[in-house]
Design a protein around this motif. Structure first.
Motif, PDB file in Angstrom:
ATOM      1  N   GLU A 130       0.828  -1.204   0.000  1.00  0.00           N
ATOM      2  CA  GLU A 130       0.000   0.000   0.000  1.00  0.00           C
ATOM      3  C   GLU A 130       0.865   1.257   0.000  1.00  0.00           C
ATOM      4  OE1 GLU A 130      -3.350   2.216   2.841  1.00  0.00           O
ATOM      5  OE2 GLU A 130      -2.814   0.114   3.203  1.00  0.00           O
ATOM      6  N   SER A 131       1.865   1.288   0.861  1.00  0.00           N
ATOM      7  CA  SER A 131       2.729   2.463   0.970  1.00  0.00           C
ATOM      8  C   SER A 131       3.486   2.715  -0.329  1.00  0.00           C
ATOM      9  CB  SER A 131       3.717   2.264   2.123  1.00  0.00           C
ATOM     10  OG  SER A 131       4.657   3.323   2.166  1.00  0.00           O
ATOM     11  N   TRP A 132       4.063   1.669  -0.894  1.00  0.00           N
ATOM     12  CA  TRP A 132       4.872   1.853  -2.096  1.00  0.00           C
ATOM     13  C   TRP A 132       4.022   2.157  -3.328  1.00  0.00           C
ATOM     14  CZ3 TRP A 132       8.297  -2.898  -0.523  1.00  0.00           C
ATOM     15  CH2 TRP A 132       9.236  -2.473   0.434  1.00  0.00           C
ATOM     16  N   THR A 133       2.769   1.700  -3.347  1.00  0.00           N
ATOM     17  CA  THR A 133       1.874   2.089  -4.447  1.00  0.00           C
ATOM     18  C   THR A 133       1.559   3.578  -4.355  1.00  0.00           C
ATOM     19  OG1 THR A 133       0.894  -0.131  -4.544  1.00  0.00           O
ATOM     20  CG2 THR A 133      -0.343   1.663  -5.564  1.00  0.00           C
ATOM     21  N   HIS A 134       1.283   4.075  -3.151  1.00  0.00           N
ATOM     22  CA  HIS A 134       1.079   5.517  -2.987  1.00  0.00           C
ATOM     23  C   HIS A 134       2.342   6.297  -3.371  1.00  0.00           C
ATOM     24  CE1 HIS A 134      -2.944   5.714  -1.419  1.00  0.00           C
ATOM     25  NE2 HIS A 134      -2.687   4.934  -0.388  1.00  0.00           N
ATOM     26  N   ALA A 135       3.509   5.753  -3.038  1.00  0.00           N
ATOM     27  CA  ALA A 135       4.757   6.432  -3.382  1.00  0.00           C
ATOM     28  C   ALA A 135       4.946   6.490  -4.897  1.00  0.00           C
ATOM     29  CB  ALA A 135       5.943   5.728  -2.722  1.00  0.00           C
ATOM     30  N   TYR A 136       4.547   5.426  -5.586  1.00  0.00           N
ATOM     31  CA  TYR A 136       4.633   5.460  -7.052  1.00  0.00           C
ATOM     32  C   TYR A 136       3.721   6.536  -7.624  1.00  0.00           C
ATOM     33  CZ  TYR A 136       3.950   4.086 -11.906  1.00  0.00           C
ATOM     34  OH  TYR A 136       3.834   4.106 -13.275  1.00  0.00           O
ATOM     35  N   ALA A 137       2.506   6.674  -7.085  1.00  0.00           N
ATOM     36  CA  ALA A 137       1.617   7.749  -7.529  1.00  0.00           C
ATOM     37  C   ALA A 137       2.255   9.106  -7.270  1.00  0.00           C
ATOM     38  CB  ALA A 137       0.270   7.648  -6.811  1.00  0.00           C
ATOM     39  N   ALA A 138       2.930   9.245  -6.132  1.00  0.00           N
ATOM     40  CA  ALA A 138       3.619  10.500  -5.834  1.00  0.00           C
ATOM     41  C   ALA A 138       4.706  10.778  -6.856  1.00  0.00           C
ATOM     42  CB  ALA A 138       4.213  10.452  -4.427  1.00  0.00           C
ATOM     43  N   MET A 139       5.387   9.727  -7.320  1.00  0.00           N
ATOM     44  CA  MET A 139       6.433   9.923  -8.330  1.00  0.00           C
ATOM     45  C   MET A 139       5.850  10.301  -9.685  1.00  0.00           C
ATOM     46  SD  MET A 139       9.394   9.879  -7.092  1.00  0.00           S
ATOM     47  CE  MET A 139       8.594  10.731  -5.719  1.00  0.00           C
ATOM     48  N   ALA A 300     -11.413  19.417 -14.836  1.00  0.00           N
ATOM     49  CA  ALA A 300     -12.266  18.318 -14.397  1.00  0.00           C
ATOM     50  C   ALA A 300     -11.465  17.046 -14.156  1.00  0.00           C
ATOM     51  CB  ALA A 300     -13.351  18.061 -15.435  1.00  0.00           C
ATOM     52  N   ALA A 301     -10.371  16.892 -14.928  1.00  0.00           N
ATOM     53  CA  ALA A 301      -9.565  15.682 -14.781  1.00  0.00           C
ATOM     54  C   ALA A 301      -8.823  15.667 -13.455  1.00  0.00           C
ATOM     55  CB  ALA A 301      -8.579  15.557 -15.940  1.00  0.00           C
ATOM     56  N   TRP A 302      -8.591  16.846 -12.898  1.00  0.00           N
ATOM     57  CA  TRP A 302      -7.818  16.939 -11.654  1.00  0.00           C
ATOM     58  C   TRP A 302      -8.791  16.886 -10.486  1.00  0.00           C
ATOM     59  CZ3 TRP A 302      -3.002  16.776 -13.460  1.00  0.00           C
ATOM     60  CH2 TRP A 302      -1.975  16.690 -12.520  1.00  0.00           C
ATOM     61  N   ASP A 303      -9.328  15.720 -10.222  1.00  0.00           N
ATOM     62  CA  ASP A 303     -10.406  15.609  -9.243  1.00  0.00           C
ATOM     63  C   ASP A 303      -9.873  15.638  -7.814  1.00  0.00           C
ATOM     64  OD1 ASP A 303      -9.335  13.120  -8.756  1.00  0.00           O
ATOM     65  OD2 ASP A 303     -11.024  11.997  -9.564  1.00  0.00           O
ATOM     66  N   ALA A 304     -10.775  15.514  -6.866  1.00  0.00           N
ATOM     67  CA  ALA A 304     -10.413  15.629  -5.462  1.00  0.00           C
ATOM     68  C   ALA A 304      -9.424  14.554  -5.041  1.00  0.00           C
ATOM     69  CB  ALA A 304     -11.675  15.553  -4.608  1.00  0.00           C
ATOM     70  N   ARG A 305      -9.521  13.367  -5.628  1.00  0.00           N
ATOM     71  CA  ARG A 305      -8.614  12.284  -5.249  1.00  0.00           C
ATOM     72  C   ARG A 305      -7.181  12.620  -5.637  1.00  0.00           C
ATOM     73  NH1 ARG A 305      -8.490   8.311  -1.466  1.00  0.00           N
ATOM     74  NH2 ARG A 305      -7.362   6.488  -2.195  1.00  0.00           N
ATOM     75  N   VAL A 306      -6.996  13.202  -6.828  1.00  0.00           N
ATOM     76  CA  VAL A 306      -5.656  13.584  -7.265  1.00  0.00           C
ATOM     77  C   VAL A 306      -5.118  14.705  -6.377  1.00  0.00           C
ATOM     78  CG1 VAL A 306      -4.284  14.482  -9.185  1.00  0.00           C
ATOM     79  CG2 VAL A 306      -6.102  12.832  -9.624  1.00  0.00           C
ATOM     80  N   ALA A 307      -5.971  15.679  -6.062  1.00  0.00           N
ATOM     81  CA  ALA A 307      -5.554  16.764  -5.173  1.00  0.00           C
ATOM     82  C   ALA A 307      -5.159  16.214  -3.803  1.00  0.00           C
ATOM     83  CB  ALA A 307      -6.676  17.786  -5.034  1.00  0.00           C
ATOM     84  N   TRP A 308      -5.870  15.206  -3.327  1.00  0.00           N
ATOM     85  CA  TRP A 308      -5.522  14.560  -2.065  1.00  0.00           C
ATOM     86  C   TRP A 308      -4.134  13.948  -2.139  1.00  0.00           C
ATOM     87  CZ3 TRP A 308      -4.906   9.223  -0.863  1.00  0.00           C
ATOM     88  CH2 TRP A 308      -4.908   8.919   0.505  1.00  0.00           C
ATOM     89  N   CYS A 309      -3.800  13.316  -3.260  1.00  0.00           N
ATOM     90  CA  CYS A 309      -2.464  12.739  -3.438  1.00  0.00           C
ATOM     91  C   CYS A 309      -1.397  13.834  -3.464  1.00  0.00           C
ATOM     92  CB  CYS A 309      -2.410  11.918  -4.726  1.00  0.00           C
ATOM     93  SG  CYS A 309      -3.432  10.421  -4.706  1.00  0.00           S
ATOM     94  N   GLU A 310      -1.707  14.954  -4.096  1.00  0.00           N
ATOM     95  CA  GLU A 310      -0.757  16.068  -4.127  1.00  0.00           C
ATOM     96  C   GLU A 310      -0.433  16.552  -2.717  1.00  0.00           C
ATOM     97  OE1 GLU A 310      -1.683  18.415  -8.285  1.00  0.00           O
ATOM     98  OE2 GLU A 310      -3.055  18.709  -6.608  1.00  0.00           O
TER      99      GLU A 310
END
Length: 335
Positions: A130-139, A300-310
């Motif tokens: 889980e942690s490393w998948t989130h880290a890949y999204a961060a990259m 619209a493509a930059w939804d709340a989930r992406v902003a949460w990852c940012e």
């Protein structure tokens, strides 16, 4: 070449000390990544020994936790801003991808350690995935943080010159995690205990699509543009081309050394973000002009989930380091 105004403008605050940056030969410099063979990547029988820079896993963990607060650790000055946007975003493109390769390798190690294909990972293994998948999204966010105009002017042409059909599907290390990260059901992913991993994979897919839509609004990758005239299947040759572009060497590299190299890169990324932020030019405008980051048509493509990852990039990197540090403590600096 555009310069970063904060480092050159009259009256700007004094720059930090380059001594705080110990990655590459200078701030925002690059380092080769040494990795074991994977996918189509061959093991080079003539691979020379490589002396890796030393890494203090626990020191990196402490520093990343401090950096996740949005600034340099207490008592330490910030590193200098990069001298140009080209250098900054080129560093992010190459180093961010190298971080992804190391994450994929360690995720693959976790998956391969399962006693059977249908075995449910234990709590520790599930937390790492889980942690490393989130880290890949961060990259993905970090590598793709350049304005669209700079990407189209600098990065995409460089990949085209390497090969007109240059593609991420050639990445050798992705083979180990392709099924998981592409959301293909694995025997254990429907288990309630895998809810965190499923959520991380979903978030990663949203981030991937949002970054791709912003940088390449046409939706056509280099591979898609050229597949009709010169179709190229992943092979040993494309693996070498891909590795060469991202400064990746292959040889007898233990996973402990991969973890150490990952931590060094996470520290460099953390220092960069503490000085420059995720979007040094702002997310909605850049050298490409209004809409360089998607503008109203891409909002619209930059939804709340992406902003949460940012918002969570710093804490995500710190968590990824926490999971890699135990393995890195056992690493040797000479391969």
């Amino acid at each position: 070449m555009s310069t970063l105004a904060p480092s050159t403008a009259p009256g700007a605050r004094p720059a930090g000390h380059a001594a705080d940056w110990d990655f590459g030969d200078f701030p925002y410099g690059l380092e080769p990544l040494a990795m074991p063979p994977a996918g189509h990547a061959p093991a080079d029988a003539g691979h020379l020994s490589v002396t890796l820079a030393p890494c203090d896993p626990d020191g990196v963990r402490r520093e990343l936790r401090a950096l996740s607060g949005g600034g340099p650790p207490p008592g330490r000055p910030a590193v200098p801003p990069a001298p140009s946007y080209d250098q900054l975003f080129w560093f992010r493109w190459i180093t961010g991808h190298q971080v992804a390769f190391a994450l994929w390798r360690l995720m693959g190690r976790t998956l391969s350690a399962l006693p059977a294909r249908d075995a449910v990972p234990g709590p520790a293994a599930m937390a790492r995935l889980e942690s490393w998948t989130h880290a890949y999204a961060a990259m993905l966010l970090y590598s793709g943080s350049c304005p669209r105009g700079l990407y189209q002017r600098l990065i995409r042409p460089a990949m085209f010159l390497q090969h007109r059909g240059f593609s991420g599907v050639w990445a050798p290390d992705f083979a180990q995690v392709r099924s998981l990260l592409r959301g293909r059901p694995l025997p254990w992913t429907s288990d309630p205990r895998a809810a965190g991993v499923r959520a991380a994979v979903h978030a990663h897919r949203l981030v991937h699509d949002a970054v791709a839509d912003r940088l390449v609004p046409s939706g056509r990758s280099l591979l898609q543009q050229t597949v009709a005239e010169s179709p190229v299947r992943p092979s040993e040759r494309t693996a070498v081309l891909y590795d060469n572009f991202f400064m990746t060497l292959r040889g007898a590299v233990p996973d402990e050394a991969v973890a150490g190299q990952l931590l060094r890169r996470l520290r460099a990324v953390g220092l960069d973000l503490a000085v420059n932020g995720l979007y040094p030019l702002g997310r909605d405008e850049g050298p490409g002009g209004p809409g360089g980051y998607g503008g109203p048509d891409g909002a619209a493509a930059w939804d709340a989930r992406v902003a949460w990852c940012e918002r969570r990039v710093g804490t995500v990197l710190a968590a990824a380091a926490d999971h890699a540090a135990p393995l890195a403590r056992r690493a040797s600096t000479t391969l």
